[in-house]
Scaffold this motif. Structure first.
Motif, mmCIF file in Angstrom:
data_model
loop_
_atom_site.group_PDB
_atom_site.id
_atom_site.type_symbol
_atom_site.label_atom_id
_atom_site.label_comp_id
_atom_site.label_asym_id
_atom_site.label_seq_id
_atom_site.Cartn_x
_atom_site.Cartn_y
_atom_site.Cartn_z
ATOM 1 N N PRO A 1 4.709 7.688 -5.289
ATOM 2 C CA PRO A 1 4.996 7.940 -3.874
ATOM 3 C C PRO A 1 6.453 7.716 -3.474
ATOM 4 N N ARG B 1 2.019 5.984 10.567
ATOM 5 C CA ARG B 1 1.151 5.233 9.660
ATOM 6 C C ARG B 1 0.011 6.093 9.130
ATOM 7 N N TYR C 1 -0.351 11.685 1.533
ATOM 8 C CA TYR C 1 0.410 10.590 0.908
ATOM 9 C C TYR C 1 -0.371 9.876 -0.187
ATOM 10 N N ARG C 2 -1.638 9.608 0.086
ATOM 11 C CA ARG C 2 -2.429 8.821 -0.879
ATOM 12 C C ARG C 2 -2.602 9.524 -2.220
ATOM 13 N N PHE D 1 0.823 -1.214 0.000
ATOM 14 C CA PHE D 1 0.000 0.000 0.000
ATOM 15 C C PHE D 1 0.857 1.265 0.000
ATOM 16 N N LEU D 2 2.100 1.159 0.446
ATOM 17 C CA LEU D 2 2.981 2.328 0.340
ATOM 18 C C LEU D 2 3.323 2.583 -1.127
ATOM 19 N N ALA D 3 3.570 1.507 -1.871
ATOM 20 C CA ALA D 3 3.948 1.663 -3.281
ATOM 21 C C ALA D 3 2.742 2.017 -4.147
ATOM 22 N N ASP E 1 -7.594 -0.152 8.574
ATOM 23 C CA ASP E 1 -6.290 0.358 8.980
ATOM 24 C C ASP E 1 -5.260 -0.757 8.931
ATOM 25 N N ILE E 2 -4.069 -0.422 8.464
ATOM 26 C CA ILE E 2 -2.972 -1.385 8.485
ATOM 27 C C ILE E 2 -2.047 -0.975 9.633
ATOM 28 N N THR E 3 -2.194 -1.658 10.761
ATOM 29 C CA THR E 3 -1.381 -1.273 11.932
ATOM 30 C C THR E 3 -0.336 -2.332 12.242
ATOM 31 N N LEU F 1 1.375 8.105 6.345
ATOM 32 C CA LEU F 1 1.619 7.320 5.137
ATOM 33 C C LEU F 1 0.347 6.722 4.537
ATOM 34 N N GLY F 2 -0.794 7.131 5.043
ATOM 35 C CA GLY F 2 -2.050 6.667 4.449
ATOM 36 C C GLY F 2 -2.406 5.231 4.789
ATOM 37 N N LEU F 3 -1.729 4.634 5.767
ATOM 38 C CA LEU F 3 -2.015 3.241 6.102
ATOM 39 C C LEU F 3 -3.109 3.146 7.157
ATOM 40 N N VAL F 4 -3.199 4.181 7.980
ATOM 41 C CA VAL F 4 -4.222 4.245 9.018
ATOM 42 C C VAL F 4 -5.024 5.515 8.766
ATOM 43 N N ALA F 5 -6.349 5.380 8.797
ATOM 44 C CA ALA F 5 -7.202 6.544 8.560
ATOM 45 C C ALA F 5 -7.354 7.337 9.850
ATOM 46 N N PRO G 1 -0.738 3.503 -3.162
ATOM 47 C CA PRO G 1 -1.641 3.933 -2.083
ATOM 48 C C PRO G 1 -3.117 3.783 -2.429
ATOM 49 N N ARG G 2 -3.436 3.716 -3.729
ATOM 50 C CA ARG G 2 -4.850 3.529 -4.069
ATOM 51 C C ARG G 2 -5.143 2.042 -4.040
ATOM 52 N N ARG G 3 -5.830 1.634 -2.974
ATOM 53 C CA ARG G 3 -5.938 0.203 -2.686
ATOM 54 C C ARG G 3 -6.763 -0.566 -3.707
#
Ligand SMILES: Nc1ncnc2c1ncn2[C@@H]1O[C@H](COP(=O)(O)OP(=O)(O)OP(=O)(O)O)[C@@H](O)[C@H]1O
Ligand SMILES: [Mg+2]
Lengths: 277, 302
Positions: B76, B50, B70-71, A106-108, A275-277, B53-57, A110-112
């Protein structure tokens, strides 16, 4: 669009740079090849010795006509082999969570939604590849067995080749169904157990019951395995089905594609955006 | 050379059920400097990064990089490089293949893969499966993926964990170089001492709230002074100092007095007629860690 192309390339590299895909492919080819070869040589020997063709199923269905032998044996590629592209598809998603690679993914990208679309493309292609490889095994060994006893291999008919083409399409769609299931059930163990339980127990039992009880048959036609068989056009269950007619091939294709889309859409809404935690 | 851009957090808040992991976090991280993002375990550092970096809303607020979330970044990795956990690899894939996958996805030139491996010193291990890597090698691979796109902004979550002394020295120099080139470098840690020699600025977070921000030197304003004193008659010195209202603690090296300058300790001893054999003031460097602990609070840690 460029993002989707990039993500698709990356997903291909991702799948092809671990051992999973070829291990699954190898097992698939050996498995369906062995079943098809065994059946072709076994039934061929029975036919040649002049005995009646065997009666299928525990309840004893109608006899298998000689002309149905070839398609039934060839389509073992999908009838027996469809869990394999499904597993590959589900592991393409659940592996991301299991190994936490979903973070760099998702970092590479970001649009899931793009990631999911890319996984679909990859699994449609690899599913078709699995299908083609499985058919090489079932047709190769099946035709060899039938031919050895002087039975018709059916390979001269264009209908047969159309059926093989639809079998490839079915396997491609199963790959996408796997992606959908993986998104809906992101736990790797959960996904694998679901696939094995459904394909090996739930659906075969339902479809066997469907052969005898009309109203179950009505619903049973829309089960994913039944839809897949309808798409391909010939299989044990279709031959044994008797009572309720199966779907048209194109209806079967649409129903199977519908499962893939529905699973993916619900999975996207429920788990993919978390969320990706 | 890629230009660094500022990172901005505005009222960033995240609630996980009952737990408010990050509360109204507002800060700016400027380019050209190494900024330490410090806080004890569970303070909310990873959650904040996070969200960035758009991983956590976020539950509320926003975080941007050069003004863009980021998104919404088109490529990126060319703007921001991030290394989060050491475990984000498929054990069956080689380091080189791992980087190839993400270079393709983020549209980074393929030649950057070998450049990044080279930068972190993994070239000779590049074709080995990551499953066999040590913790330090995984950290380096994480750093390599952050460097893939040659980004102007680097975000590293606890990058020093698991590195050997040589690796730590290397990463410190490396981060300083990146900042000197004008990039924005944000490094989290739960230990001030770990990054103290590397960072220019600090953002200190405790229980989800920003408790201090500014240059590292600002933290040293009130170092807790420690004076070491001794006398041939230690017990006499001890009672003299105590009578003088000083806080005394006995150690093997002598008596440690906190909260008073060397001159005052000497005066108290002189006034009481006790001979001194030792009187030194200890380096105030220890005060930095104390200042940090004071900020995050005794109960700041979990
Ligand atoms: N997915 C989650 N669900 C519920 N609570 C969470 C979740 N992720 C983090 N938390 C909570 O949020 C708080 C902040 O956690 P976070 O990981 O951001 O801290 P940290 O500063 O990175 O700590 P550490 O130094 O240990 O890495 C903690 O109380 C943690 O328990
Ligand atoms: Mg953390």
């Amino acid at each position: 669009m460029r993002t989707l192309l990039a993500a698709t390339r990356a997903e291909f590299t991702k799948t092809l740079t671990t051992r999973l895909w070829w291990v699954l492919l190898l097992i698939l080819v050996l498995y369906v090849g062995a079943v098809a070869g065994g059946l072709a040589f076994g039934l061929g020997a029975l036919q040649a010795s002049g005995e009646a063709p065997p009666r299928g199923g525990p309840g004893g269905g109608p006899a298998l006509p000689a002309a149905m032998l070839a398609p039934v044996i060839y389509t073992l590629a999908t009838v027996v082999g469809y869990p394999f592209p499904t597993l590959l598809g589900s592991l393409a998603v659940t592996g991301e969570f299991r190994h936490q690679t979903v973070t760099p993914t998702f970092l590479a990208t970001p649009r899931r939604g793009v990631v999911l679309a890319a996984k679909w493309v990859v699994l449609l292609v690899l599913g078709a590849l699995f299908g083609a490889a499985a058919l090489v095994a079932t047709v190769g060994l099946g035709a060899a067995g039938l031919g050895a006893f002087g039975l018709d291999t059916g390979l001269g008919e264009s209908d047969m080749w159309a059926m093989l083409g639809r079998a490839v399409l079915a396997m491609a769609l199963w790959g996408a169904v796997g992606v959908g299931l993986g998104v809906l059930v992101p736990s790797q163990v959960g996904s694998i157990v679901t696939i094995l339980a459904f394909t090996q127990f739930v659906e075969p039992i339902l479809r066997t019951v469907a052969g005898f009880v009309d109203w179950v048959g009505e619903v049973g036609r829309f089960l994913p395995g039944a839809a897949s068989d309808a798409l391909v056009g010939a299989s044990f269950f279709t031959v044994l089905g008797g009572g309720t007619p199966s779907l048209e091939w194109w209806q079967g294709g649409l129903v199977l594609a519908g499962y893939a889309v529905a699973l993916t859409a619900v999975g996207y809404a429920l788990t993919w955006r978390r969320d990706i935690t | 050379m890629p230009e660094g851009v500022p990172i901005e957090f505005t009222g960033l808040t995240k609630r996980f059920g009952e737990v408010e992991a990050v509360s109204g976090f507002t800060a700016t991280v400027p380019p050209g400097r190494v900024t330490g993002f410090l806080g004890p375990n569970g303070a909310g550092k990873t959650t904040t990064l996070r969200m960035l970096l758009g991983l956590v809303a976020p539950t509320a607020g926003r975080a941007t990089i050069g003004g863009v979330p980021y998104r919404r970044l088109d490529r990126p990795f060319s703007a921001v490089g991030a290394a989060l956990e050491a475990a984000s690899f498929h054990p069956g894939r080689t380091a080189r293949d791992h980087l190839r996958v993400y270079a393709q996805a983020a549209r980074v030139e393929p030649r950057r893969v070998d450049a990044a491996l080279d930068a972190v010193g993994l070239t000779s291990y590049a074709r080995r499966r990551v499953g066999g890597y040590s913790l330090g090698m995984r950290q380096r691979l994480g750093l390599a993926s952050a460097l893939l796109g040659d980004p102007g902004v680097l975000i590293l979550d606890e990058p020093i964990n698991g590195l050997d002394p040589e690796g730590i020295k290397w990463i410190r120099t490396f981060l300083r170089e990146l900042a000197a080139e004008g990039r924005t470098v944000l490094v989290s840690s739960h230990l001030l001492s770990e990054v103290q020699q590397t960072v220019d600025d600090v953002l200190i977070i405790a229980k989800g709230r920003l408790v201090h921000t500014g240059p590292l030197s600002g933290l040293q304003a009130q170092p807790a002074v420690r004076v070491l004193a001794d006398s041939p008659d230690r017990s006499a010195l001890r009672s003299a100092l105590q009578r003088g209202g000083l806080e005394v603690e006995e150690t093997a090296d002598g008596l440690v007095v906190t909260g008073a300058e060397r001159g005052r300790v000497g005066h108290v001893a002189f006034a009481a007629g006790v001979e001194l054999s030792l009187l030194t003031q200890q380096r105030p460097a220890a005060g930095l860690e104390d200042a940090f602990l004071a900020l995050v609070g005794e109960e700041g840690a979990l």
